[in-house]
Design a protein around this motif. Structure first.
Motif, PDB file in Angstrom:
ATOM      1  N   PHE A  11       0.824  -1.212   0.000  1.00  0.00           N
ATOM      2  CA  PHE A  11       0.000   0.000   0.000  1.00  0.00           C
ATOM      3  C   PHE A  11       0.858   1.263   0.000  1.00  0.00           C
ATOM      4  O   PHE A  11       0.495   2.266  -0.602  1.00  0.00           O
ATOM      5  CB  PHE A  11      -0.966   0.016   1.173  1.00  0.00           C
ATOM      6  N   ALA A  12       1.996   1.213   0.667  1.00  0.00           N
ATOM      7  CA  ALA A  12       2.893   2.368   0.673  1.00  0.00           C
ATOM      8  C   ALA A  12       3.436   2.629  -0.723  1.00  0.00           C
ATOM      9  O   ALA A  12       3.468   3.775  -1.188  1.00  0.00           O
ATOM     10  CB  ALA A  12       4.034   2.132   1.661  1.00  0.00           C
ATOM     11  N   THR A  13       3.855   1.574  -1.400  1.00  0.00           N
ATOM     12  CA  THR A  13       4.350   1.719  -2.766  1.00  0.00           C
ATOM     13  C   THR A  13       3.245   2.215  -3.681  1.00  0.00           C
ATOM     14  O   THR A  13       3.458   3.084  -4.527  1.00  0.00           O
ATOM     15  CB  THR A  13       4.912   0.382  -3.281  1.00  0.00           C
ATOM     16  N   LEU A  14       2.064   1.674  -3.502  1.00  0.00           N
ATOM     17  CA  LEU A  14       0.916   2.101  -4.302  1.00  0.00           C
ATOM     18  C   LEU A  14       0.596   3.574  -4.051  1.00  0.00           C
ATOM     19  O   LEU A  14       0.309   4.320  -4.996  1.00  0.00           O
ATOM     20  CB  LEU A  14      -0.291   1.219  -3.988  1.00  0.00           C
ATOM     21  N   ALA A  15       0.661   4.017  -2.798  1.00  0.00           N
ATOM     22  CA  ALA A  15       0.385   5.425  -2.470  1.00  0.00           C
ATOM     23  C   ALA A  15       1.387   6.345  -3.153  1.00  0.00           C
ATOM     24  O   ALA A  15       1.008   7.355  -3.759  1.00  0.00           O
ATOM     25  CB  ALA A  15       0.421   5.637  -0.954  1.00  0.00           C
ATOM     26  N   GLY A  16       2.667   6.005  -3.080  1.00  0.00           N
ATOM     27  CA  GLY A  16       3.679   6.822  -3.737  1.00  0.00           C
ATOM     28  C   GLY A  16       3.519   6.840  -5.245  1.00  0.00           C
ATOM     29  O   GLY A  16       3.659   7.877  -5.890  1.00  0.00           O
ATOM     30  N   LEU A  17       3.202   5.686  -5.805  1.00  0.00           N
ATOM     31  CA  LEU A  17       3.010   5.586  -7.252  1.00  0.00           C
ATOM     32  C   LEU A  17       1.790   6.384  -7.707  1.00  0.00           C
ATOM     33  O   LEU A  17       1.821   7.043  -8.751  1.00  0.00           O
ATOM     34  CB  LEU A  17       2.858   4.115  -7.649  1.00  0.00           C
ATOM     35  N   ILE A  18       0.735   6.370  -6.922  1.00  0.00           N
ATOM     36  CA  ILE A  18      -0.469   7.138  -7.264  1.00  0.00           C
ATOM     37  C   ILE A  18      -0.170   8.637  -7.262  1.00  0.00           C
ATOM     38  O   ILE A  18      -0.611   9.364  -8.148  1.00  0.00           O
ATOM     39  CB  ILE A  18      -1.634   6.783  -6.318  1.00  0.00           C
ATOM     40  N   VAL A  19       0.595   9.097  -6.281  1.00  0.00           N
ATOM     41  CA  VAL A  19       0.961  10.521  -6.243  1.00  0.00           C
ATOM     42  C   VAL A  19       1.749  10.893  -7.491  1.00  0.00           C
ATOM     43  O   VAL A  19       1.490  11.922  -8.128  1.00  0.00           O
ATOM     44  CB  VAL A  19       1.751  10.848  -4.958  1.00  0.00           C
ATOM     45  N   ILE A  20       2.722  10.057  -7.854  1.00  0.00           N
ATOM     46  CA  ILE A  20       3.526  10.320  -9.050  1.00  0.00           C
ATOM     47  C   ILE A  20       2.644  10.349 -10.300  1.00  0.00           C
ATOM     48  O   ILE A  20       2.741  11.264 -11.129  1.00  0.00           O
ATOM     49  CB  ILE A  20       4.631   9.258  -9.212  1.00  0.00           C
ATOM     50  N   LEU A  21       1.771   9.357 -10.432  1.00  0.00           N
ATOM     51  CA  LEU A  21       0.928   9.282 -11.633  1.00  0.00           C
ATOM     52  C   LEU A  21      -0.104  10.407 -11.686  1.00  0.00           C
ATOM     53  O   LEU A  21      -0.389  10.931 -12.765  1.00  0.00           O
ATOM     54  CB  LEU A  21       0.254   7.913 -11.715  1.00  0.00           C
ATOM     55  N   LEU A  22      -0.648  10.801 -10.535  1.00  0.00           N
ATOM     56  CA  LEU A  22      -1.576  11.934 -10.523  1.00  0.00           C
ATOM     57  C   LEU A  22      -0.868  13.217 -10.939  1.00  0.00           C
ATOM     58  O   LEU A  22      -1.438  14.039 -11.660  1.00  0.00           O
ATOM     59  CB  LEU A  22      -2.203  12.103  -9.135  1.00  0.00           C
ATOM     60  N   GLY A  23       0.356  13.389 -10.486  1.00  0.00           N
ATOM     61  CA  GLY A  23       1.131  14.549 -10.899  1.00  0.00           C
ATOM     62  C   GLY A  23       1.405  14.549 -12.392  1.00  0.00           C
ATOM     63  O   GLY A  23       1.369  15.592 -13.045  1.00  0.00           O
ATOM     64  N   GLU A  24       1.674  13.372 -12.925  1.00  0.00           N
ATOM     65  CA  GLU A  24       1.933  13.258 -14.366  1.00  0.00           C
ATOM     66  C   GLU A  24       0.679  13.529 -15.191  1.00  0.00           C
ATOM     67  O   GLU A  24       0.708  14.287 -16.146  1.00  0.00           O
ATOM     68  CB  GLU A  24       2.446  11.857 -14.692  1.00  0.00           C
ATOM     69  N   PHE A  25      -0.424  12.876 -14.814  1.00  0.00           N
ATOM     70  CA  PHE A  25      -1.644  13.003 -15.604  1.00  0.00           C
ATOM     71  C   PHE A  25      -2.262  14.392 -15.505  1.00  0.00           C
ATOM     72  O   PHE A  25      -2.922  14.846 -16.426  1.00  0.00           O
ATOM     73  CB  PHE A  25      -2.666  11.941 -15.214  1.00  0.00           C
ATOM     74  N   SER A  26      -2.043  15.070 -14.371  1.00  0.00           N
ATOM     75  CA  SER A  26      -2.595  16.412 -14.213  1.00  0.00           C
ATOM     76  C   SER A  26      -1.722  17.472 -14.863  1.00  0.00           C
ATOM     77  O   SER A  26      -2.127  18.617 -14.983  1.00  0.00           O
ATOM     78  CB  SER A  26      -2.781  16.733 -12.728  1.00  0.00           C
ATOM     79  N   ILE A 105       9.747  18.405  -8.569  1.00  0.00           N
ATOM     80  CA  ILE A 105      10.469  18.125  -7.319  1.00  0.00           C
ATOM     81  C   ILE A 105       9.489  17.959  -6.171  1.00  0.00           C
ATOM     82  O   ILE A 105       9.589  17.017  -5.382  1.00  0.00           O
ATOM     83  CB  ILE A 105      11.496  19.244  -7.032  1.00  0.00           C
ATOM     84  N   ILE A 106       8.515  18.837  -6.084  1.00  0.00           N
ATOM     85  CA  ILE A 106       7.528  18.767  -4.996  1.00  0.00           C
ATOM     86  C   ILE A 106       6.676  17.509  -5.120  1.00  0.00           C
ATOM     87  O   ILE A 106       6.375  16.847  -4.124  1.00  0.00           O
ATOM     88  CB  ILE A 106       6.665  20.046  -4.979  1.00  0.00           C
ATOM     89  N   THR A 107       6.294  17.152  -6.336  1.00  0.00           N
ATOM     90  CA  THR A 107       5.494  15.938  -6.542  1.00  0.00           C
ATOM     91  C   THR A 107       6.244  14.696  -6.076  1.00  0.00           C
ATOM     92  O   THR A 107       5.687  13.845  -5.374  1.00  0.00           O
ATOM     93  CB  THR A 107       5.111  15.787  -8.029  1.00  0.00           C
ATOM     94  N   THR A 108       7.513  14.587  -6.439  1.00  0.00           N
ATOM     95  CA  THR A 108       8.290  13.415  -6.009  1.00  0.00           C
ATOM     96  C   THR A 108       8.511  13.429  -4.507  1.00  0.00           C
ATOM     97  O   THR A 108       8.478  12.382  -3.864  1.00  0.00           O
ATOM     98  CB  THR A 108       9.639  13.338  -6.741  1.00  0.00           C
ATOM     99  N   LEU A 109       8.705  14.603  -3.953  1.00  0.00           N
ATOM    100  CA  LEU A 109       8.886  14.712  -2.507  1.00  0.00           C
ATOM    101  C   LEU A 109       7.635  14.257  -1.765  1.00  0.00           C
ATOM    102  O   LEU A 109       7.718  13.489  -0.799  1.00  0.00           O
ATOM    103  CB  LEU A 109       9.245  16.150  -2.145  1.00  0.00           C
TER     104      LEU A 109
END
Length: 129
Positions: A11-26, A105-109
């Motif tokens: 779930f932690a990996t999924l949470a981080g991946l979702i943040v990255i993908l939301l940043g990309e798609f938005s 940078i902020i999205t990855t952070l």
């Protein structure tokens, strides 16, 4: 219901991946993520390994539990952000983050801190204190 460290790392990996993908798609970040099935498996494998590393550090240094899951999660996420971004950039999983601007940078952070907080919550509550 008993918490499982295995699901926590997932779930932690999924949470981080979702943040990255939301940043990309938005359009906020520009990491140019190129996720194939193989790369996605590598991301989840690293998520498991890093989650277990956190778990064993917390078990070995049991005084860290007093800091709380949020503090430990933020610290762990920051440490991983500093250590893992160069590896991910060198492996061409993502574009070099520092060259892509402040929103990236902020999205990855945020992604790494969210990973750290979820891992810390699951790790700390599965340790017998």
């Amino acid at each position: 219901m008993e918490r499982s460290i295995h699901f926590g790392n997932f779930f932690a990996t999924l949470a981080g991946l979702i943040v990255i993908l939301l940043g990309e798609f938005s359009g906020i970040s520009r990491l140019e993520v190129n996720l194939t099935v193989g790369r996605l498996l590598v991301v989840f494998l690293f998520g498991q390994v890093l989650g277990y590393a956190h778990y064993f550090v917390i078990r070995y240094f049991d005084r860290l539990v007093a800091w709380g899951p949020w503090t430990l999660g933020v610290i762990y996420g920051l440490i991983l952000w500093v250590l893992m971004l160069p590896i991910a950039s060198a492996s061409t999983l993502i574009a070099p983050v520092m060259a892509k601007g402040m929103p990236t940078i902020i999205t990855t952070l945020v992604a790494f801190i969210s990973y750290g907080v979820v891992v810390a919550n699951y790790s700390m509550f599965t340790i017998d204190t």
